[in-house]
Design a protein around this motif. Sequence first.
Motif, PDB file in Angstrom:
ATOM      1  N   GLY A   1       0.788  -1.218   0.000  1.00 30.28           N
ATOM      2  CA  GLY A   1       0.000   0.000   0.000  1.00 30.28           C
ATOM      3  C   GLY A   1       0.823   1.271   0.000  1.00 30.28           C
ATOM      4  N   HIS A   2       2.152   1.168   0.156  1.00 31.34           N
ATOM      5  CA  HIS A   2       2.982   2.378   0.074  1.00 31.34           C
ATOM      6  C   HIS A   2       2.781   2.997  -1.304  1.00 31.34           C
ATOM      7  CE1 HIS A   2       6.479   4.994  -0.224  1.00 31.34           C
ATOM      8  NE2 HIS A   2       6.670   4.854   1.074  1.00 31.34           N
ATOM      9  N   PRO A   3       2.548   4.298  -1.387  1.00 35.57           N
ATOM     10  CA  PRO A   3       2.207   4.903  -2.683  1.00 35.57           C
ATOM     11  C   PRO A   3       3.275   4.760  -3.752  1.00 35.57           C
ATOM     12  CG  PRO A   3       2.631   6.594  -1.006  1.00 35.57           C
ATOM     13  CD  PRO A   3       2.525   5.288  -0.289  1.00 35.57           C
ATOM     14  N   GLU A   4       4.522   4.527  -3.362  1.00 38.63           N
ATOM     15  CA  GLU A   4       5.584   4.386  -4.362  1.00 38.63           C
ATOM     16  C   GLU A   4       6.043   2.951  -4.558  1.00 38.63           C
ATOM     17  OE1 GLU A   4       6.033   6.708  -6.364  1.00 38.63           O
ATOM     18  OE2 GLU A   4       4.812   8.073  -5.161  1.00 38.63           O
ATOM     19  N   SER A   5       5.392   1.986  -3.884  1.00 34.17           N
ATOM     20  CA  SER A   5       5.675   0.598  -4.229  1.00 34.17           C
ATOM     21  C   SER A   5       5.154   0.375  -5.640  1.00 34.17           C
ATOM     22  CB  SER A   5       4.997  -0.365  -3.258  1.00 34.17           C
ATOM     23  OG  SER A   5       3.598  -0.396  -3.465  1.00 34.17           O
ATOM     24  N   TYR A   6       5.875  -0.414  -6.413  1.00 31.04           N
ATOM     25  CA  TYR A   6       5.481  -0.552  -7.813  1.00 31.04           C
ATOM     26  C   TYR A   6       4.180  -1.324  -7.970  1.00 31.04           C
ATOM     27  CZ  TYR A   6       9.756   1.704  -9.278  1.00 31.04           C
ATOM     28  OH  TYR A   6      10.742   2.637  -9.498  1.00 31.04           O
ATOM     29  N   ARG A   7       3.870  -2.152  -7.009  1.00 30.54           N
ATOM     30  CA  ARG A   7       2.565  -2.819  -7.006  1.00 30.54           C
ATOM     31  C   ARG A   7       1.456  -1.772  -6.978  1.00 30.54           C
ATOM     32  NH1 ARG A   7       2.319  -5.766  -1.806  1.00 30.54           N
ATOM     33  NH2 ARG A   7       4.089  -6.810  -2.744  1.00 30.54           N
ATOM     34  N   GLU A   8       1.643  -0.747  -6.126  1.00 34.94           N
ATOM     35  CA  GLU A   8       0.638   0.301  -6.000  1.00 34.94           C
ATOM     36  C   GLU A   8       0.664   1.243  -7.204  1.00 34.94           C
ATOM     37  OE1 GLU A   8      -2.474   2.533  -4.373  1.00 34.94           O
ATOM     38  OE2 GLU A   8      -1.722   0.508  -3.965  1.00 34.94           O
ATOM     39  N   VAL A   9       1.837   1.541  -7.720  1.00 39.43           N
ATOM     40  CA  VAL A   9       1.939   2.434  -8.881  1.00 39.43           C
ATOM     41  C   VAL A   9       1.227   1.833 -10.090  1.00 39.43           C
ATOM     42  CG1 VAL A   9       3.546   3.456 -10.543  1.00 39.43           C
ATOM     43  CG2 VAL A   9       4.045   3.573  -8.087  1.00 39.43           C
ATOM     44  N   ILE A  10       1.484   0.551 -10.355  1.00 38.28           N
ATOM     45  CA  ILE A  10       0.822  -0.110 -11.485  1.00 38.28           C
ATOM     46  C   ILE A  10      -0.690  -0.149 -11.268  1.00 38.28           C
ATOM     47  CG2 ILE A  10       0.430  -2.395 -12.500  1.00 38.28           C
ATOM     48  CD1 ILE A  10       2.746  -1.014 -13.786  1.00 38.28           C
ATOM     49  N   ARG A  11      -1.101  -0.429 -10.040  1.00 36.07           N
ATOM     50  CA  ARG A  11      -2.531  -0.451  -9.745  1.00 36.07           C
ATOM     51  C   ARG A  11      -3.147   0.918 -10.003  1.00 36.07           C
ATOM     52  NH1 ARG A  11      -6.327   1.046  -6.748  1.00 36.07           N
ATOM     53  NH2 ARG A  11      -4.944   2.488  -5.667  1.00 36.07           N
ATOM     54  N   ARG A  12      -2.480   1.970  -9.523  1.00 37.87           N
ATOM     55  CA  ARG A  12      -3.007   3.333  -9.643  1.00 37.87           C
ATOM     56  C   ARG A  12      -3.014   3.821 -11.094  1.00 37.87           C
ATOM     57  NH1 ARG A  12       0.248   5.500  -5.994  1.00 37.87           N
ATOM     58  NH2 ARG A  12       1.806   6.281  -7.470  1.00 37.87           N
ATOM     59  N   ASP A  13      -1.932   3.526 -11.811  1.00 38.90           N
ATOM     60  CA  ASP A  13      -1.786   4.060 -13.157  1.00 38.90           C
ATOM     61  C   ASP A  13      -2.546   3.272 -14.218  1.00 38.90           C
ATOM     62  OD1 ASP A  13      -0.129   6.022 -12.181  1.00 38.90           O
ATOM     63  OD2 ASP A  13       1.742   5.045 -12.812  1.00 38.90           O
ATOM     64  N   PHE A  14      -2.777   1.968 -13.947  1.00 39.22           N
ATOM     65  CA  PHE A  14      -3.351   1.176 -15.025  1.00 39.22           C
ATOM     66  C   PHE A  14      -4.367   0.132 -14.574  1.00 39.22           C
ATOM     67  CE2 PHE A  14      -2.702  -2.493 -18.087  1.00 39.22           C
ATOM     68  CZ  PHE A  14      -3.607  -2.000 -19.025  1.00 39.22           C
TER      69      PHE A  14
END
Length: 260
Positions: A75-88
Amino acid sequence: MEIVILSGGSSRAALAADAVEALVRSKPDAVLGLATGASPLPVYEELVRRHERGGLDFSRTRAFTLDEYVGLPAGHPESYREVIRRDFTSRVNISEANVLGPDGEAADVPAACRAFEDAISGAGGVDLQLLGLGTDGHIGFNEPGSSLASRTRIKTLLEQTRRDNARFFSSQAEVPHHVLTQGLGTVLESRHVILLAAGAQKAQAVRDLAEGPVAAICPASVLQLHPHVTLLLDEAAASSLRLADYYRHSYDGKPRWQGL
């Protein structure tokens, strides 16, 4: 390797999205390789638009991310799991269970890396891998000096990479020193690789990647060994290429039915 030089960012994104759309429509359970960073963002925006307006269906699609920081909590906003979720992925109808990345919180890192490799193999391999390009020629987090045959593993980031990524954090001190990344050998097993690069700061890395020797000092140069690689570049990123005019001529004369 096909090198496409275009002036507009939207046209590069549209070409990459065309390739993804053609794949997903012909193979609904296609496996995508997803990269983070600025380069693929316009592609994701275009795919979201096609999903919302054109009914592009990702419900059976699976995806693997390239890399992950070590130690950032879920859930950290800069973890790539979260970035990919947020962006795509949260903006289209791909199931969250169908998106997998390296486990940066794993207690047993080598076991987690093996499990990730096994998951890619179990899915039948990646059909289309999107990539960006670091200013030093890295892809994923395979920093200069990486083994050209490497698999998913832990890597220590160069300070230049940490400086480049500090803009996503409050300060450089918050950027982790370690990451898990797909290896160069892993990336080479993708059936089609599309790499996007823009800006004069990428020009030397693009030349080293496309026209230099295959060498660990430019990890992306390993893509010269891949049978189906497409580089989508703007004029600035292509400005150091010796054969730029040839690449333009080749693309201009290419039969449109070939696609990328």
